[in-house]
Design a protein around this motif. Structure first.
Motif, PDB file in Angstrom:
ATOM      1  N   SER A   1      60.547   1.382 -56.154  1.00 29.99           N
ATOM      2  CA  SER A   1      61.770   1.560 -56.949  1.00 29.99           C
ATOM      3  C   SER A   1      61.931   0.423 -57.950  1.00 29.99           C
ATOM      4  O   SER A   1      62.756   0.507 -58.865  1.00 29.99           O
ATOM      5  CB  SER A   1      62.999   1.633 -56.036  1.00 29.99           C
ATOM      6  N   LEU A   2      61.116  -0.636 -57.794  1.00 28.72           N
ATOM      7  CA  LEU A   2      61.138  -1.759 -58.727  1.00 28.72           C
ATOM      8  C   LEU A   2      60.370  -1.471 -60.013  1.00 28.72           C
ATOM      9  O   LEU A   2      60.309  -2.342 -60.892  1.00 28.72           O
ATOM     10  CB  LEU A   2      60.517  -3.001 -58.064  1.00 28.72           C
ATOM     11  N   LEU A   3      59.779  -0.287 -60.137  1.00 27.30           N
ATOM     12  CA  LEU A   3      58.927  -0.026 -61.296  1.00 27.30           C
ATOM     13  C   LEU A   3      59.644  -0.265 -62.633  1.00 27.30           C
ATOM     14  O   LEU A   3      59.075  -0.919 -63.517  1.00 27.30           O
ATOM     15  CB  LEU A   3      58.360   1.393 -61.234  1.00 27.30           C
ATOM     16  N   PRO A   4      60.879   0.234 -62.855  1.00 28.66           N
ATOM     17  CA  PRO A   4      61.544  -0.065 -64.135  1.00 28.66           C
ATOM     18  C   PRO A   4      61.751  -1.565 -64.347  1.00 28.66           C
ATOM     19  O   PRO A   4      61.591  -2.068 -65.467  1.00 28.66           O
ATOM     20  CB  PRO A   4      62.880   0.679 -64.018  1.00 28.66           C
ATOM     21  N   VAL A   5      62.097  -2.288 -63.268  1.00 28.35           N
ATOM     22  CA  VAL A   5      62.264  -3.741 -63.355  1.00 28.35           C
ATOM     23  C   VAL A   5      60.937  -4.396 -63.721  1.00 28.35           C
ATOM     24  O   VAL A   5      60.861  -5.241 -64.625  1.00 28.35           O
ATOM     25  CB  VAL A   5      62.794  -4.303 -62.013  1.00 28.35           C
ATOM     26  N   PHE A   6      59.888  -4.008 -63.025  1.00 22.47           N
ATOM     27  CA  PHE A   6      58.577  -4.585 -63.295  1.00 22.47           C
ATOM     28  C   PHE A   6      58.147  -4.323 -64.729  1.00 22.47           C
ATOM     29  O   PHE A   6      57.684  -5.238 -65.432  1.00 22.47           O
ATOM     30  CB  PHE A   6      57.543  -4.015 -62.332  1.00 22.47           C
ATOM     31  N   ARG A   7      58.264  -3.084 -65.184  1.00 23.31           N
ATOM     32  CA  ARG A   7      57.802  -2.755 -66.533  1.00 23.31           C
ATOM     33  C   ARG A   7      58.567  -3.534 -67.590  1.00 23.31           C
ATOM     34  O   ARG A   7      57.974  -4.007 -68.577  1.00 23.31           O
ATOM     35  CB  ARG A   7      57.934  -1.254 -66.788  1.00 23.31           C
ATOM     36  N   ALA A   8      59.867  -3.707 -67.400  1.00 23.14           N
ATOM     37  CA  ALA A   8      60.655  -4.453 -68.385  1.00 23.14           C
ATOM     38  C   ALA A   8      60.235  -5.917 -68.424  1.00 23.14           C
ATOM     39  O   ALA A   8      60.045  -6.503 -69.507  1.00 23.14           O
ATOM     40  CB  ALA A   8      62.143  -4.336 -68.059  1.00 23.14           C
ATOM     41  N   ILE A   9      60.075  -6.537 -67.257  1.00 27.40           N
ATOM     42  CA  ILE A   9      59.688  -7.950 -67.208  1.00 27.40           C
ATOM     43  C   ILE A   9      58.263  -8.125 -67.712  1.00 27.40           C
ATOM     44  O   ILE A   9      57.967  -9.081 -68.461  1.00 27.40           O
ATOM     45  CB  ILE A   9      59.831  -8.491 -65.772  1.00 27.40           C
ATOM     46  N   TYR A  10      57.374  -7.236 -67.322  1.00 27.29           N
ATOM     47  CA  TYR A  10      55.984  -7.347 -67.756  1.00 27.29           C
ATOM     48  C   TYR A  10      55.880  -7.208 -69.276  1.00 27.29           C
ATOM     49  O   TYR A  10      55.200  -8.005 -69.941  1.00 27.29           O
ATOM     50  CB  TYR A  10      55.133  -6.296 -67.057  1.00 27.29           C
ATOM     51  N   ALA A  11      56.558  -6.202 -69.845  1.00 26.13           N
ATOM     52  CA  ALA A  11      56.508  -6.001 -71.291  1.00 26.13           C
ATOM     53  C   ALA A  11      57.083  -7.210 -72.026  1.00 26.13           C
ATOM     54  O   ALA A  11      56.530  -7.655 -73.048  1.00 26.13           O
ATOM     55  CB  ALA A  11      57.269  -4.731 -71.669  1.00 26.13           C
ATOM     56  N   GLU A  12      58.182  -7.754 -71.515  1.00 25.73           N
ATOM     57  CA  GLU A  12      58.781  -8.938 -72.135  1.00 25.73           C
ATOM     58  C   GLU A  12      57.800 -10.116 -72.100  1.00 25.73           C
ATOM     59  O   GLU A  12      57.657 -10.854 -73.075  1.00 25.73           O
ATOM     60  CB  GLU A  12      60.071  -9.310 -71.399  1.00 25.73           C
ATOM     61  N   THR A  13      57.115 -10.279 -70.982  1.00 25.34           N
ATOM     62  CA  THR A  13      56.154 -11.381 -70.845  1.00 25.34           C
ATOM     63  C   THR A  13      54.987 -11.212 -71.801  1.00 25.34           C
ATOM     64  O   THR A  13      54.543 -12.179 -72.445  1.00 25.34           O
ATOM     65  CB  THR A  13      55.648 -11.459 -69.394  1.00 25.34           C
TER      66      THR A  13
END
Length: 365
Positions: free
Chosen positions: A187-199
């Motif tokens: 369920s963390l996928l949206p969180v992960f994708r946002a942080i990863y893309a920002e990084t």
């Protein structure tokens, strides 16, 4: 190219589900990067047609995942490269003589299918000295640099003492302040994708590293429990750092991750790596491989990872010219120069360098 299980000479190009590859996976130590679920995810994010190149020699069998790419500028033929990660060749032997015969057999198979050149990513933990030494006979073996790994078959105290003292202080401070670890939750996928893309944007990463949503969904569906998302939340419940880990048998790979810009000063990734190591240790994993710096360099990313363990292993790649004559013509070289690969990393294949034939990206370490 039409992939099929029909044997040609001493080998063939087949799909990852082919029984011969499945047999090698059962017979040899392997990693997440060798599994069909991972390889099919890569095929959604990378150029090329996915296959397993099989070779037989000296009564043994070898297999290696590859992406076949049409030659640029409409030229007839192919080149090949490993998918992202460490999908090294696997073989049913570790005898040096057999490895030499298998590498030569693999080159013969690729030549029969019209492949001009091939780029192989080897595995820091699984590619044996016999494999590496034999590879020198068929191409240019390049040592990119060290990668960091954490042995997990140790006590918690030993694991903790292997972390740099300043990191331990930072981790303890984050815990006292109420930063929270969340493990193995898709369920963390949206969180992960946002942080990863920002990084990736913040660090100026190339377009290749901006993976599409379908890639992460394919990893989840293809690897099942072998792929997991983990995150750190700040005391107010805001996502601060997130990572995607891959696990197969006893090897855990830190695959991708990042930290929110607003949390950089607190370095929550230190807590994330420590808690993930404890999590996978409790599950019985043998080692957590954190990887190395960008392009294998001993840069700030490598130094950060080295803060968790003094243990390291070298990442190698192999550059193989299968057809020197055609390689020379495509690269604008004299035929006598085609086999003289640069001693450093360089750009391989040379004809994919910007401005050579077509502005297409070549293989990346």
């Amino acid at each position: 190219m039409d992939l099929h299980p029909v044997e040609r000479g001493a080998g063939s190009l087949v799909a990852p589900e082919h029984p011969a590859w499945q047999a090698l996976l059962r017979q040899c130590p392997s990693d997440s990067y060798h599994q069909p679920g991972y390889l099919h995810a890569c095929s959604q994010a990378e150029e090329g047609e996915l296959c397993i190149a099989l070779a037989e020699a000296a009564g043994q069998r070898m297999g290696v995942p590859l992406l076949l790419r049409s030659l640029p500028d409409g030229q007839v033929g192919w080149d090949a490269c490993s998918p992202y990660g460490y999908p090294s060749p696997l073989a049913s032997t570790d005898d040096p003589t057999s490895w030499r015969a298998l590498w030569e057999g693999l080159r013969g198979v690729l030549a029969e299918y019209g492949v001009i050149a091939a780029f192989f990513r080897l595995h820091p933990l699984l590619s044996t000295p016999a494999c590496l030494e034999a590879a020198v006979g068929v191409g240019r073996l390049v040592a990119h640099g060290p990668t960091v790994f954490m042995p997990l078959e140790v006590s918690e105290d030993t694991l903790w003492s292997g972390i740099r003292s300043r990191f331990r202080s930072n981790i303890n401070a984050l815990k006292r302040a109420g930063w929270r670890y969340q493990a193995d939750d898709w369920s963390l996928l949206p969180v992960f994708r946002a942080i990863y893309a920002e990084t990736m944007t913040r660090t100026g990463a190339g377009a290749f590293y901006h993976f599409p949503a379908a890639y992460f969904e394919a990893l989840r569906d293809g690897l099942g429990e072998g792929a997991s998302l983990h995150a750190i939340f700040d005391p107010e419940g805001r996502p601060a750092s997130a990572a995607l880990f891959l696990r197969h048998q006893g090897i855990v790979q830190y695959h991708l991750g990042g930290t929110a810009s607003t949390a950089l000063a607190e370095a929550p990734a230190k807590l994330l790596f420590h808690e993930a190591a404890l999590h996978f240790r409790a599950q019985g994993a043998r080692v957590l491989h954190l990887g190395g710096g960008l392009g294998g360099r001993e840069d700030s990313l490598f130094r950060f990872k080295a803060g968790f363990s003094k243990q390291s292993a070298t990442f190698h790649s192999l550059r193989m010219i299968v057809d020197p004559g055609r390689y020379a013509r495509l690269s604008g070289l004299a035929v006598s120069e085609a086999g003289a690969l640069p001693s450093g990393e360089g750009f391989f294949p040379a004809y994919r360098a910007p401005g050579c034939i077509a502005p297409q990206q070549g293989s990346r370490p």
